[in-house]
Structures are given as structure tokens and as C-alpha cells.
Scaffold this motif. Structure first.
Motif, short mmCIF file in Angstrom:
data_model
loop_
_atom_site.label_atom_id
_atom_site.label_comp_id
_atom_site.label_asym_id
_atom_site.label_seq_id
_atom_site.Cartn_x
_atom_site.Cartn_y
_atom_site.Cartn_z
N ASP A 80 -33.27 38.38 45.10
CA ASP A 80 -32.34 37.43 44.51
C ASP A 80 -32.79 36.01 44.79
O ASP A 80 -33.11 35.65 45.92
CB ASP A 80 -30.94 37.67 45.08
CG ASP A 80 -29.88 36.87 44.36
OD1 ASP A 80 -29.87 35.64 44.53
OD2 ASP A 80 -29.10 37.47 43.63
N TYR B 184 -18.11 35.90 50.21
CA TYR B 184 -17.50 37.15 50.69
C TYR B 184 -15.99 37.14 50.40
O TYR B 184 -15.42 38.13 49.93
CB TYR B 184 -17.70 37.30 52.20
CG TYR B 184 -19.12 37.39 52.69
CD1 TYR B 184 -20.16 37.78 51.85
CD2 TYR B 184 -19.43 37.07 54.02
CE1 TYR B 184 -21.47 37.86 52.33
CE2 TYR B 184 -20.73 37.15 54.50
CZ TYR B 184 -21.74 37.54 53.64
OH TYR B 184 -23.02 37.61 54.13
N LEU C 64 -19.99 38.35 46.75
CA LEU C 64 -21.07 38.94 47.51
C LEU C 64 -20.50 39.77 48.64
O LEU C 64 -19.34 39.59 49.05
CB LEU C 64 -21.97 37.85 48.13
CG LEU C 64 -22.95 37.09 47.24
CD1 LEU C 64 -23.63 35.98 48.05
CD2 LEU C 64 -24.00 38.03 46.65
N THR C 65 -21.31 40.67 49.17
CA THR C 65 -20.94 41.40 50.38
C THR C 65 -22.03 41.20 51.42
O THR C 65 -23.20 41.00 51.08
CB THR C 65 -20.78 42.91 50.13
OG1 THR C 65 -22.07 43.47 49.80
CG2 THR C 65 -19.79 43.18 49.00
N SER D 12 -23.41 43.45 53.09
CA SER D 12 -24.41 44.51 52.91
C SER D 12 -25.45 44.12 51.87
O SER D 12 -26.65 44.34 52.06
CB SER D 12 -23.72 45.82 52.50
OG SER D 12 -22.95 46.34 53.55
N HIS D 13 -25.01 43.53 50.78
CA HIS D 13 -25.96 43.11 49.75
C HIS D 13 -26.84 41.98 50.25
O HIS D 13 -28.06 41.95 49.99
CB HIS D 13 -25.22 42.68 48.48
CG HIS D 13 -26.13 42.23 47.38
ND1 HIS D 13 -27.03 43.07 46.78
CD2 HIS D 13 -26.31 41.01 46.82
CE1 HIS D 13 -27.72 42.40 45.86
NE2 HIS D 13 -27.30 41.14 45.87
N LYS E 78 -29.44 43.35 52.63
CA LYS E 78 -30.47 44.09 51.87
C LYS E 78 -31.49 43.11 51.30
O LYS E 78 -32.71 43.34 51.40
CB LYS E 78 -29.81 44.88 50.75
CG LYS E 78 -30.78 45.58 49.80
CD LYS E 78 -30.02 46.36 48.74
CE LYS E 78 -30.99 47.04 47.76
NZ LYS E 78 -31.74 46.07 46.95
N CYS E 79 -31.03 42.01 50.73
CA CYS E 79 -31.95 41.01 50.16
C CYS E 79 -32.81 40.37 51.24
O CYS E 79 -34.02 40.15 51.03
CB CYS E 79 -31.15 39.93 49.42
SG CYS E 79 -30.39 40.48 47.88
N ARG F 131 -28.21 46.84 58.95
CA ARG F 131 -27.42 47.45 57.87
C ARG F 131 -26.07 47.94 58.38
O ARG F 131 -25.05 47.80 57.68
CB ARG F 131 -28.20 48.59 57.25
CG ARG F 131 -29.45 48.15 56.47
CD ARG F 131 -30.09 49.34 55.77
NE ARG F 131 -31.26 48.96 55.01
CZ ARG F 131 -32.51 49.09 55.44
NH1 ARG F 131 -32.75 49.60 56.65
NH2 ARG F 131 -33.53 48.72 54.68
N SER G 295 -22.56 46.56 57.12
CA SER G 295 -21.61 47.49 56.50
C SER G 295 -20.22 47.34 57.10
O SER G 295 -19.21 47.32 56.38
CB SER G 295 -22.11 48.93 56.67
OG SER G 295 -21.19 49.85 56.14
N THR H 269 -18.75 44.20 55.78
CA THR H 269 -18.32 44.39 54.39
C THR H 269 -16.95 45.06 54.33
O THR H 269 -16.07 44.66 53.55
CB THR H 269 -19.35 45.23 53.62
OG1 THR H 269 -20.59 44.49 53.55
CG2 THR H 269 -18.88 45.55 52.22
#
Length: 476
Positions: free
Chosen positions: A4, A19, A24-25, A27-28, A31-32, A56, A60, A63
Motif C-alpha cells: 500500500d 482505526y 483500517l485495522t 492487522s492490515h 501485514k503491509c 500479527r 489481531s 483489531t
């Protein structure tokens, strides 16, 4: 691999706002960032330890809290980097040395624990020079760290890995340590905000052995002043187990950030002891001073009203003795580089009288600085006397074509550590080709809030780029 475009350079405040809005979260975001680190860290070598599974898991849980509208704080889900001289449970603390390569702390150091308790997500550990005692970032254990603005150059040190990681978009902020400019100079080399709090402002527990006593402090590295304050307000809460910290008012910043009275008296010190300053650095700092005048403050230009040479020698005696203490009951022969083997041997010969004398010299320096602040509200200097030099080299060879001894660029920062004063580096006008240059502001002891208010006022009126452009080829 697609990354992203925007997420790696969002501020902590922007992330938590996203958030809260459900855009957005955590977690996302994590990940990025993991994808970005895996793709780009090999080019700069900023991160030397990370656990993506734990990242992660923490993201999580964050999130889930945001989904339930029950975040732990306004820091919940914010990723942050930790300098590899600060303990993080679950990750090694190598201190940039083979002597500590297998050291795994059992607990988070207090500032890390506080950010985690607020919901922050530890991204990983950032590279340092051995024992964080050098102004570049290179060691025999992890190798050379490079500057994301130009990978041919150093990010400085000793928080070089931390600033490189933030400037590269691996996290919005980092925790660094500063014993002589180790946050501020690298921040100036990478277009970031680097804040050294007053000595004792940020309590420390579960830490590595102290090499330079209370002169080393933990502080935030960020892209914006607002993010630096967000981090600081969490880590700076007083703790009775660190008695120095209970002497400070809390919160650190009162009132709307950026609120500062007109007409602050600022002494601009353009050079120390006639040592050379890079022409572009000098021009940038003068322009930054002009901008402060346009904001209504008063600038006076004069030579430094104190001499750093005496307490520089005393600081060296204390650090050598401190290093010898670290290895009093720990093997080091064959595990540390020759220069530090010599420093350990030298430290073993420092007498109690010599150590006490060094402390007395530093006490006198604090008194001298206090008298200067009777005439001025703030001091202003370059963050460093030079621009970054080639990565892998120990130091610059010359300034303005004039040969110099190693470390002469660093004379502007150490006095704030010796005197315990708060200091901040913020980006000033860049070079002609857009490379960042930082300038430093120093306030009286305990006046941390004044610095942060003024830095935010400057940032609001003269914003700086928060994207180094590093990894452009990795973008969609």
C-alpha cells in the motif's frame, strides 16, 4: 508484491483515527509493514531482529479491541521500533556486540512495557554500533546500516537503525537512547523528529547496565512532533521505583500542542571552538533561525558561553569505567572489537578519585548552563556539523574541504546530556537536492514541554516531508 502506497508513511495519529473510523485495522497495517520490511530491509539493514508471528498476534488483539470500540488507549495498534540497546521480551538484545549475541532479556524495559500496555505493537529491534558508543551504525555482528534518503550514506548513530527504519516506512516511530546526541544527530540526518528528554524524565527499569550513568536517556523518534508527544506522554509517567522521575510534572505537555508565547529569547550558537560546520548545514540553520524570528521570537547570534572540552574528557572517563563495570563478571576477550577491548582495560584503571573528579566537573557544567538559561529561554545549534558521510565509514574525513578529526561534527549535542537538559532535533530547510538537515533546540532542565510546543509551532508553519521516497520501485 504490492505494498500500500500510503500506509507505511501514515503517522500514529492518522493510524488510530483510521482505526476508529473503521477505514483500517491494525492487522492490515502490520501485514503491509511486514511485507515492506521483508522487501526493503535488506537494502538498508535497519531491523536486526523481529518476530512476525508475535506482531500479527498483537495486531489481531488490537483489531478486536477497535472492532469492539474498546481500545486500550489512543496508541492502541500503533507499530513501533525499538533500538537494540533497550530490552524487549521475546527478542534478543545484542547491543551491537558479539559479547551479547545470545542475550535474551526476560522482561520488557519499562518504556517498552508501557507502550505495549497501551496496545502498541513491537515491530522489531533496530541496529546499533557496538555498545551504542559511536556516531555511526556498523558492527561486526549485524553489519552496516544505510540511510533511506541515500543508501550510499550513513544514517549516523547510535540510533542509526531506529531512524533508518522510521524514515524507510517500517513504523511511524521508534524508541531510541541518547547519551551524547544518539537520537538527535541521526534524526537530523533522516528528516525526523528526535527528542532527548530531561535526565530522569522517562523512568527506566529492567535495563542493560548503565555505561554513562544517568546521562543516557530514552526518547522518541518520529516523523511528527505530535507523534513524539503521543509516545512521550505514555513512557514519561513517573514511577516511584526510579526516584528521579517523581520530580517532574505530568503530563509533559500542558495545553494545546504548539501553544507558545511570543518573543522567546533564543541564543543561536553557530559553531563551537572554531570547529568547521558544513556550508549547507550552516545556511540551513540560519534560515531556520530566520523562520523562528518570523514566528515572533528573538534570535541572538553569539559564541557558546561555555566550553565543552573539560566535561568532554570527564565524560570519557565515566564511559570507560562504565564499560569496564559491564564486563566485571562477563567474558569479553575475543568477543569485543579491539577499540573496546582497549576501552575496557582503560576503564579498569580509572580510580575512585578520578571518577569523583569527573562527576564534579559535570556538576559544575550543569551550574554553568543554568546561568546561561538565566539570560535565554532556549539555545539553538545545528544537530550535526556535517551532512552524512559514506555508509560503512567510521566518520567524515573533511568538512568544506578541510580535513578534520573524527567526531568533530558531534560537538553540538553532548552538552545537553552532561547538563541533563531536554533537547530536540527537527528538520530545517533541506539541501538544494532535497536532503534533510536538522537543527537542535535545547531548553532549561525540566522545560521539556516548552521545546515540544515550539517544535510543533515550527512544524505547523514550516512543514517538512515525511516520506524519504525510499523503496519507490517497490510501489504499485
Amino acid at each position: 508484491m504490492e505494498i500500500d502506497v500510503n500506509i507505511p508513511f501514515l503517522s500514529a495519529r492518522e493510524l488510530t483515527a483510521a482505526y476508529a473510523a473503521g477505514d483500517l485495522t491494525p492487522s492490515h497495517v502490520v501485514k503491509c509493514l511486514i511485507e515492506r520490511i521483508e522487501l526493503l530491509n535488506p537494502k538498508i539493514n535497519a531491523i536486526v531482529a523481529l518476530d512476525t508471528d508475535v506482531m500479527r498476534e498483537e495486531a489481531s488483539r488490537s483489531t478486536d479491541r477497535w472492532t469492539a470500540s474498546a481500545p486500550l488507549s489512543n496508541f492502541d495498534g500503533v507499530p513501533f521500533i525499538v533500538k537494540d540497546a533497550i530490552n524487549v521480551r521475546g527478542l534478543p538484545t545484542s547491543w551491537g556486540s558479539r559479547a551479547f549475541a545470545d542475550y535474551h532479556p526476560e522482561a520488557d524495559e519499562l518504556p517498552v512495557a508501557r507502550l505495549r500496555a497501551a496496545g502498541g505493537v513491537v515491530v522489531g529491534k533496530a541496529n546499533v554500533p557496538e555498545f551504542t558508543l559511536r556516531g555511526f551504525t556498523h558492527n561486526d555482528l549485524h553489519g552496516v546500516t544505510r540511510n533511506p534518503w541515500d543508501v550510499r550514506l550513513t544514517p549516523g548513530g547510535s540510533s542509526g537503525g531506529a531512524v533508518a527504519a522510521v524514515a524507510a516506512g517500517f513504523a511511524p516511530l521508534a524508541l531510541g537512547t541518547d547519551a551524547g546526541g544518539s537520537i538527535r544527530r541521526p534524526a537530523g540526518f533522516t528528516g525526523l523528529v528526535g527528542f532527548k528528554p530531561s535526565a530522569g524524565r522517562v523512568p527506566r527499569l529492567d535495563t542493560l547496565p548503565a555505561i554513562v550513568a544517568e546521562y543516557e536517556v530514552i526518547g522518541p523518534i518520529a516523523r511528527t512532533v505530535e507523534d513524539a508527544v503521543l509516545c512521550l506522554e505514555i513512557i514519561a509517567e513517573p514511577d516511584s521505583r526510579d526516584r528521579q522521575s517523581i520530580n517532574f510534572p505530568y503530563p509533559v505537555v500542558s495545553g494545546p500542542l504548539g501553544t507558545v508565547r511570543d518573543g522567546l529569547r533564543i541564543l543561536l550558537i553557530e559553531e563551537f571552538r572554531g570547529l568547521p560546520v558544513d556550508h549547507e548545514v550552516a545556511a540551513s540553520v540560519r534560515e531556520a533561525a530566520g523562520r523562528l524570528e518570523r514566528l515572533g521570537h528573538r534570535i541572538e547570534v553569539a559564541e557558546a558561553p561555555f566550553d565543552t572540552r573539560a566535561f568532554g574528557k570527564s565524560f570519557g572517563a565515566i564511559s570507560k569505567a562504565g564499560l569496564a563495570r559491564v564486563f566485571q563478571d562477563r567474558p569479553w576477550k575475543g568477543l569485543v572489537t579491539p577499540e573496546f577491548a582497549e576501552a575496557i582495560k582503560a576503564g579498569e584503571t580509572v580510580t575512585g578519585v578520578e571518577y569523583a573528579t569527573a562527576l564534579e566537573v559535570l556538576r559544575e557544567a550543569r551550574e554553568e548552563i543554568a546561568s546561561v538559561f538565566g539570560r535565554y529561554d532556549l539555545l539553538m545549534t545545528p544537530s550535526s556539523g556535517t551532512l552524512p558521510w559514506p555508509a560503512g565509514e567510521r566518520d567524515h574525513k573533511s568538512i568544506n574541504g578541510q580535513p578534520v578529526e573524527g567526531g568533530e561534527h558531534s560537538v553540538f549535542t553532548g552538552f545537553a546530556n552532561v547538563t541533563g537538559c531536554p533537547a530536540i532535533s527537527i528538520p530545517g530547510p533541506a539541501t538544494e537536492n532535497g536532503f534533510p538537515i536538522g537543527f537542535q533546540l535545547v531548553a532549561p532542565f525540566a522545560a521539556d514541554g516548552l521545546l515540544l510546543h515550539l517544535a510543533r509551532q515550527f512544524e505547523a508553519n514550516f512543514p517538512w516531508p515525511t516520506d524519504s521516497g525510499f523503496g519507490e520501485s517497490a510501489r504499485p
